[in-house]
Design a protein around this motif. Structure first.
Motif, PDB file in Angstrom:
ATOM      1  N   PRO A 145      14.690 -44.423 -16.211  1.00 31.96           N
ATOM      2  CA  PRO A 145      14.716 -45.818 -15.769  1.00 31.96           C
ATOM      3  C   PRO A 145      16.126 -46.287 -15.453  1.00 31.96           C
ATOM      4  N   ILE A 146      16.283 -47.074 -14.382  1.00 35.48           N
ATOM      5  CA  ILE A 146      17.573 -47.643 -14.016  1.00 35.48           C
ATOM      6  C   ILE A 146      17.370 -49.061 -13.489  1.00 35.48           C
ATOM      7  N   GLU A 147      18.427 -49.843 -13.493  1.00 29.41           N
ATOM      8  CA  GLU A 147      18.411 -51.182 -12.897  1.00 29.41           C
ATOM      9  C   GLU A 147      19.721 -51.399 -12.144  1.00 29.41           C
ATOM     10  N   PRO A 148      19.912 -50.697 -11.042  1.00 33.27           N
ATOM     11  CA  PRO A 148      21.171 -50.827 -10.297  1.00 33.27           C
ATOM     12  C   PRO A 148      21.266 -52.164  -9.571  1.00 33.27           C
ATOM     13  N   GLU A 149      22.480 -52.559  -9.297  1.00 36.36           N
ATOM     14  CA  GLU A 149      22.701 -53.796  -8.552  1.00 36.36           C
ATOM     15  C   GLU A 149      22.263 -53.642  -7.098  1.00 36.36           C
ATOM     16  N   HIS A 150      22.443 -52.430  -6.561  1.00 40.90           N
ATOM     17  CA  HIS A 150      22.096 -52.157  -5.173  1.00 40.90           C
ATOM     18  C   HIS A 150      20.928 -51.173  -5.104  1.00 40.90           C
ATOM     19  N   ASN A 151      20.308 -51.080  -3.951  1.00 39.81           N
ATOM     20  CA  ASN A 151      19.119 -50.248  -3.770  1.00 39.81           C
ATOM     21  C   ASN A 151      19.529 -48.796  -3.491  1.00 39.81           C
ATOM     22  N   ILE A 152      19.960 -48.102  -4.546  1.00 36.23           N
ATOM     23  CA  ILE A 152      20.577 -46.789  -4.358  1.00 36.23           C
ATOM     24  C   ILE A 152      19.707 -45.616  -4.792  1.00 36.23           C
ATOM     25  N   VAL A 153      18.464 -45.859  -5.190  1.00 38.60           N
ATOM     26  CA  VAL A 153      17.645 -44.765  -5.717  1.00 38.60           C
ATOM     27  C   VAL A 153      17.506 -43.633  -4.697  1.00 38.60           C
ATOM     28  N   GLY A 154      17.427 -43.977  -3.408  1.00 34.41           N
ATOM     29  CA  GLY A 154      17.336 -42.953  -2.373  1.00 34.41           C
ATOM     30  C   GLY A 154      18.637 -42.207  -2.146  1.00 34.41           C
ATOM     31  N   ASP A 173      13.505 -47.418 -10.396  1.00 33.82           N
ATOM     32  CA  ASP A 173      14.301 -48.637 -10.248  1.00 33.82           C
ATOM     33  C   ASP A 173      13.422 -49.805 -10.694  1.00 33.82           C
ATOM     34  N   ILE A 174      13.610 -50.221 -11.930  1.00 29.40           N
ATOM     35  CA  ILE A 174      12.743 -51.232 -12.522  1.00 29.40           C
ATOM     36  C   ILE A 174      12.947 -52.592 -11.874  1.00 29.40           C
ATOM     37  N   ALA A 180      11.933 -42.918  -7.047  1.00 25.23           N
ATOM     38  CA  ALA A 180      12.036 -41.623  -6.384  1.00 25.23           C
ATOM     39  C   ALA A 180      11.263 -40.632  -7.236  1.00 25.23           C
ATOM     40  N   MET A 181      10.292 -39.944  -6.623  1.00 30.01           N
ATOM     41  CA  MET A 181       9.441 -39.004  -7.349  1.00 30.01           C
ATOM     42  C   MET A 181       9.608 -37.608  -6.767  1.00 30.01           C
ATOM     43  N   TYR A 182       9.800 -36.630  -7.649  1.00 32.50           N
ATOM     44  CA  TYR A 182      10.037 -35.246  -7.223  1.00 32.50           C
ATOM     45  C   TYR A 182       9.014 -34.325  -7.882  1.00 32.50           C
ATOM     46  N   ASN A 183       8.415 -33.405  -7.092  1.00 31.71           N
ATOM     47  CA  ASN A 183       7.351 -32.514  -7.586  1.00 31.71           C
ATOM     48  C   ASN A 183       7.725 -31.041  -7.498  1.00 31.71           C
ATOM     49  N   ARG A 184       9.026 -30.743  -7.604  1.00 30.57           N
ATOM     50  CA  ARG A 184       9.569 -29.385  -7.516  1.00 30.57           C
ATOM     51  C   ARG A 184       9.619 -28.852  -6.084  1.00 30.57           C
ATOM     52  N   GLU A 185       9.180 -29.659  -5.123  1.00 31.25           N
ATOM     53  CA  GLU A 185       9.228 -29.238  -3.729  1.00 31.25           C
ATOM     54  C   GLU A 185       9.940 -30.272  -2.854  1.00 31.25           C
ATOM     55  N   GLU A 186       9.605 -31.541  -3.024  1.00 28.68           N
ATOM     56  CA  GLU A 186      10.186 -32.598  -2.215  1.00 28.68           C
ATOM     57  C   GLU A 186      10.189 -33.904  -2.995  1.00 28.68           C
ATOM     58  N   TRP A 187      11.012 -34.842  -2.555  1.00 29.58           N
ATOM     59  CA  TRP A 187      11.037 -36.146  -3.203  1.00 29.58           C
ATOM     60  C   TRP A 187      10.652 -37.215  -2.190  1.00 29.58           C
ATOM     61  N   ILE A 188      10.014 -38.262  -2.722  1.00 27.83           N
ATOM     62  CA  ILE A 188       9.612 -39.407  -1.915  1.00 27.83           C
ATOM     63  C   ILE A 188       9.921 -40.677  -2.700  1.00 27.83           C
ATOM     64  N   ILE A 189       9.986 -41.793  -1.991  1.00 25.99           N
ATOM     65  CA  ILE A 189      10.148 -43.093  -2.645  1.00 25.99           C
ATOM     66  C   ILE A 189       8.843 -43.864  -2.515  1.00 25.99           C
ATOM     67  N   LYS A 190       8.360 -44.370  -3.630  1.00 21.22           N
ATOM     68  CA  LYS A 190       7.101 -45.102  -3.641  1.00 21.22           C
ATOM     69  C   LYS A 190       7.250 -46.377  -4.457  1.00 21.22           C
ATOM     70  N   ASP A 191       6.413 -47.355  -4.147  1.00 21.22           N
ATOM     71  CA  ASP A 191       6.321 -48.548  -4.984  1.00 21.22           C
ATOM     72  C   ASP A 191       5.678 -48.156  -6.306  1.00 21.22           C
ATOM     73  N   ILE A 192       6.184 -48.700  -7.391  1.00 21.98           N
ATOM     74  CA  ILE A 192       5.642 -48.372  -8.701  1.00 21.98           C
ATOM     75  C   ILE A 192       5.845 -49.558  -9.632  1.00 21.98           C
ATOM     76  N   GLU A 193       4.849 -49.832 -10.436  1.00 26.71           N
ATOM     77  CA  GLU A 193       4.948 -50.905 -11.423  1.00 26.71           C
ATOM     78  C   GLU A 193       4.217 -50.471 -12.681  1.00 26.71           C
ATOM     79  N   LEU A 194       4.967 -50.329 -13.768  1.00 31.75           N
ATOM     80  CA  LEU A 194       4.366 -49.869 -15.019  1.00 31.75           C
ATOM     81  C   LEU A 194       3.583 -50.998 -15.687  1.00 31.75           C
ATOM     82  N   LYS A 195       2.353 -50.707 -16.050  1.00 29.97           N
ATOM     83  CA  LYS A 195       1.517 -51.703 -16.709  1.00 29.97           C
ATOM     84  C   LYS A 195       1.126 -51.276 -18.118  1.00 29.97           C
ATOM     85  N   GLU A 196       1.649 -50.124 -18.548  1.00 31.26           N
ATOM     86  CA  GLU A 196       1.363 -49.632 -19.890  1.00 31.26           C
ATOM     87  C   GLU A 196       2.571 -48.878 -20.418  1.00 31.26           C
TER      88      GLU A 196
END
Length: 244
Positions: A145-154, A173-174, A180-196
């Motif tokens: 988890p991170i909370e950067p000032e700028h949108n740098i996750v990519g 990026d909370i 940014a999600m990585y599956n040992r092959e490629e990474w992508i950026i997706k919307d995510i919101e933890l509810k649990e």
């Protein structure tokens, strides 16, 4: 007052710059649609994203100015600072006139602002490469988890793709609810919101305790320098540092 409104994407911003340039207009602001506030005194012009126009601006920046200018434009876009759209537009308008030497013209306010913002984003990216702390979850995924000032996750994802190529990981990026999600092959950026609550892997808490002990034991009390530590590791990032 004329304001250009785009969809918030980089292609949308480049399309807005294309339209302003060829319409010979000088918008007061170029804003993402999620930042718009109602005001009857301004003229709003909604810009539809056009990939062909965006690509023309992209290639023009690279060929008529420089690849470094293109990088600077992208970093300032990711900064999300107020009025970054119109700062970029005015910087490019000057750059298309004088070419690759635009960044030497620091007497120009837009060139100076671009450089200052670019440096801030670059510095935060550099800091975050050493400040992301992963926790292993019960499903085997490493979660940071991170909370950067700028949108740098990519901007930091490629580094961890190389460093942790054999692991599944998520850098969340909370503040922006993206990851940014990585599956040992490629990474992508997706919307995510933890509810649990995320469940840690068995033994993760023990590893965290060992890391804290290691952090405390390698420090030399006589050489402790809190000011230097805070300068190199700002307190605004301490929230997710396990050792803190």
């Amino acid at each position: 007052m004329v304001i250009y409104i785009y969809d918030g994407t980089f292609d949308g911003l480049l399309t807005s710059i294309y339209e302003a340039y060829y319409r010979r207009e000088n918008p007061e602001k170029i804003l993402s649609e999620d930042l718009i506030q109602e005001n009857f005194l301004i003229e709003k012009i909604y810009i539809d994203t056009n990939k062909e126009k965006a690509e023309k601006v992209y290639k023009a920046i690279e060929s008529k100015i420089s690849s470094e200018a293109l990088r600077k434009v992208f970093y300032v876009y990711l900064s999300e600072v107020e009025n970054h759209g119109v700062i970029i537009f005015n910087y490019l308008r000057l750059g298309f006139k004088i070419g690759k030497n635009v960044d030497l013209n620091l007497a120009n306010n837009f060139v100076l602002e671009m450089d200052n913002i670019y440096q801030k984003v670059s510095r935060e990216r550099h800091w975050m490469l050493g400040l992301v702390r992963f926790r292993q979850l019960d499903n085997g995924v490493f979660y940071g988890p991170i909370e950067p000032e700028h949108n740098i996750v990519g901007l930091i994802a490629p580094y961890f793709t190389r460093r942790m190529s054999n692991e599944n990981w998520v850098i969340h990026d909370i503040r922006r609810n993206i990851a940014a999600m990585y599956n040992r092959e490629e990474w992508i950026i997706k919307d995510i919101e933890l509810k649990e609550i995320l469940n840690l892997a068995e033994g993760e808490k023990s590893y965290q305790c060992l890391w804290k002990e290691y952090f405390n034991h390698i420090s030399i009390k006589e050489r402790t320098n809190p000011k230097l530590q805070k300068r190199n590791m700002p307190m605004k990032y301490w929230k997710y540092l396990i050792e803190k």
